[in-house]
Design an enzyme around this catalytic site. Sequence first.
Site, PDB file in Angstrom:
ATOM      1  N   ASP A  34      45.101  56.255  38.148  1.00  0.00           N
ATOM      2  CA  ASP A  34      44.535  54.909  38.126  1.00  0.00           C
ATOM      3  C   ASP A  34      43.251  54.922  38.947  1.00  0.00           C
ATOM      4  O   ASP A  34      43.231  55.446  40.064  1.00  0.00           O
ATOM      5  CB  ASP A  34      45.538  53.915  38.722  1.00  0.00           C
ATOM      6  CG  ASP A  34      45.109  52.477  38.529  1.00  0.00           C
ATOM      7  OD1 ASP A  34      45.221  51.975  37.398  1.00  0.00           O
ATOM      8  OD2 ASP A  34      44.656  51.856  39.518  1.00  0.00           O
ATOM      9  N   ASN A  42      33.776  46.733  37.220  1.00  0.00           N
ATOM     10  CA  ASN A  42      33.523  45.802  36.114  1.00  0.00           C
ATOM     11  C   ASN A  42      32.784  44.556  36.590  1.00  0.00           C
ATOM     12  O   ASN A  42      31.870  44.074  35.924  1.00  0.00           O
ATOM     13  CB  ASN A  42      34.833  45.390  35.439  1.00  0.00           C
ATOM     14  CG  ASN A  42      35.195  46.267  34.274  1.00  0.00           C
ATOM     15  OD1 ASN A  42      34.355  46.955  33.714  1.00  0.00           O
ATOM     16  ND2 ASN A  42      36.458  46.248  33.896  1.00  0.00           N
ATOM     17  N   HIS A  47      31.056  44.991  31.794  1.00  0.00           N
ATOM     18  CA  HIS A  47      31.991  45.791  30.999  1.00  0.00           C
ATOM     19  C   HIS A  47      31.340  47.049  30.441  1.00  0.00           C
ATOM     20  O   HIS A  47      32.000  48.074  30.274  1.00  0.00           O
ATOM     21  CB  HIS A  47      32.615  44.939  29.897  1.00  0.00           C
ATOM     22  CG  HIS A  47      33.558  43.913  30.444  1.00  0.00           C
ATOM     23  ND1 HIS A  47      34.773  44.249  30.993  1.00  0.00           N
ATOM     24  CD2 HIS A  47      33.453  42.570  30.555  1.00  0.00           C
ATOM     25  CE1 HIS A  47      35.384  43.164  31.422  1.00  0.00           C
ATOM     26  NE2 HIS A  47      34.598  42.130  31.166  1.00  0.00           N
ATOM     27  N   ASP A  51      32.999  50.566  30.940  1.00  0.00           N
ATOM     28  CA  ASP A  51      33.258  51.463  29.812  1.00  0.00           C
ATOM     29  C   ASP A  51      32.638  52.838  30.038  1.00  0.00           C
ATOM     30  O   ASP A  51      33.251  53.864  29.738  1.00  0.00           O
ATOM     31  CB  ASP A  51      32.709  50.862  28.514  1.00  0.00           C
ATOM     32  CG  ASP A  51      33.509  49.651  28.029  1.00  0.00           C
ATOM     33  OD1 ASP A  51      34.591  49.374  28.595  1.00  0.00           O
ATOM     34  OD2 ASP A  51      33.026  48.974  27.095  1.00  0.00           O
ATOM     35  N   GLU A  77      42.525  50.733  33.203  1.00  0.00           N
ATOM     36  CA  GLU A  77      42.037  51.944  33.865  1.00  0.00           C
ATOM     37  C   GLU A  77      43.186  52.867  34.260  1.00  0.00           C
ATOM     38  O   GLU A  77      43.058  53.704  35.138  1.00  0.00           O
ATOM     39  CB  GLU A  77      41.199  51.579  35.090  1.00  0.00           C
ATOM     40  CG  GLU A  77      41.974  51.039  36.272  1.00  0.00           C
ATOM     41  CD  GLU A  77      42.359  49.560  36.189  1.00  0.00           C
ATOM     42  OE1 GLU A  77      42.902  49.061  37.185  1.00  0.00           O
ATOM     43  OE2 GLU A  77      42.141  48.904  35.162  1.00  0.00           O
TER      44      GLU A  77
END
Length: 183
Positions: A34, A42, A47, A51, A77
């Site tokens: 994680d 973010n 975003h 990404d 994530e």
Amino acid sequence: MTGIANRRYFLDRAGVEIGRALRHRRPLALAMLDLDHFKRINDQFGHAGGDAVLQELVRRVRTRLRREDLIGRLGGEEFAILLPETEIDGALTALDLIRDMIAETPFLLPDGRQTPVTASIGVADLRADSGFAADTLEQLLKRADDALYAAKRGGRNRVIFDVGPSPFPTMVPKLDGGKATEI
């Protein structure tokens, strides 16, 4: 987006590999990875930035995996890594190299900025010859997930191994000073 196994494919393949490992009494490790403070990435970079971080994470992790290993995105994530034919010592070494590789070089974002990224990893192993033969995929995932949360609680950016249930009885001391009792 990341080009890796989705949750359903990962879980299907992991179930097959666990069955094979149990049937042939072979080692297997499963890790949960994680990204630390991903929401902050973010929020700060949008975003598109998030990404880009996920895509670069997958690219980096893949460079450290063998052909027979499998990485899947379980959600957001959170990723799972299946390491067939891998004893726990080898898994810990490989996963710590991955953790270090993620943290050592900032991630490049689409706008040219860079951001540091770290990951916490929890790992559990399947040892069919030492009392873990009853492990199901769900149990193994839970043990790896519990280890992941221990890594988060322990300060993040670390790999934690879940040792699983003890083959020895748990002893509880009596409050009255008597002998310990087995539970």
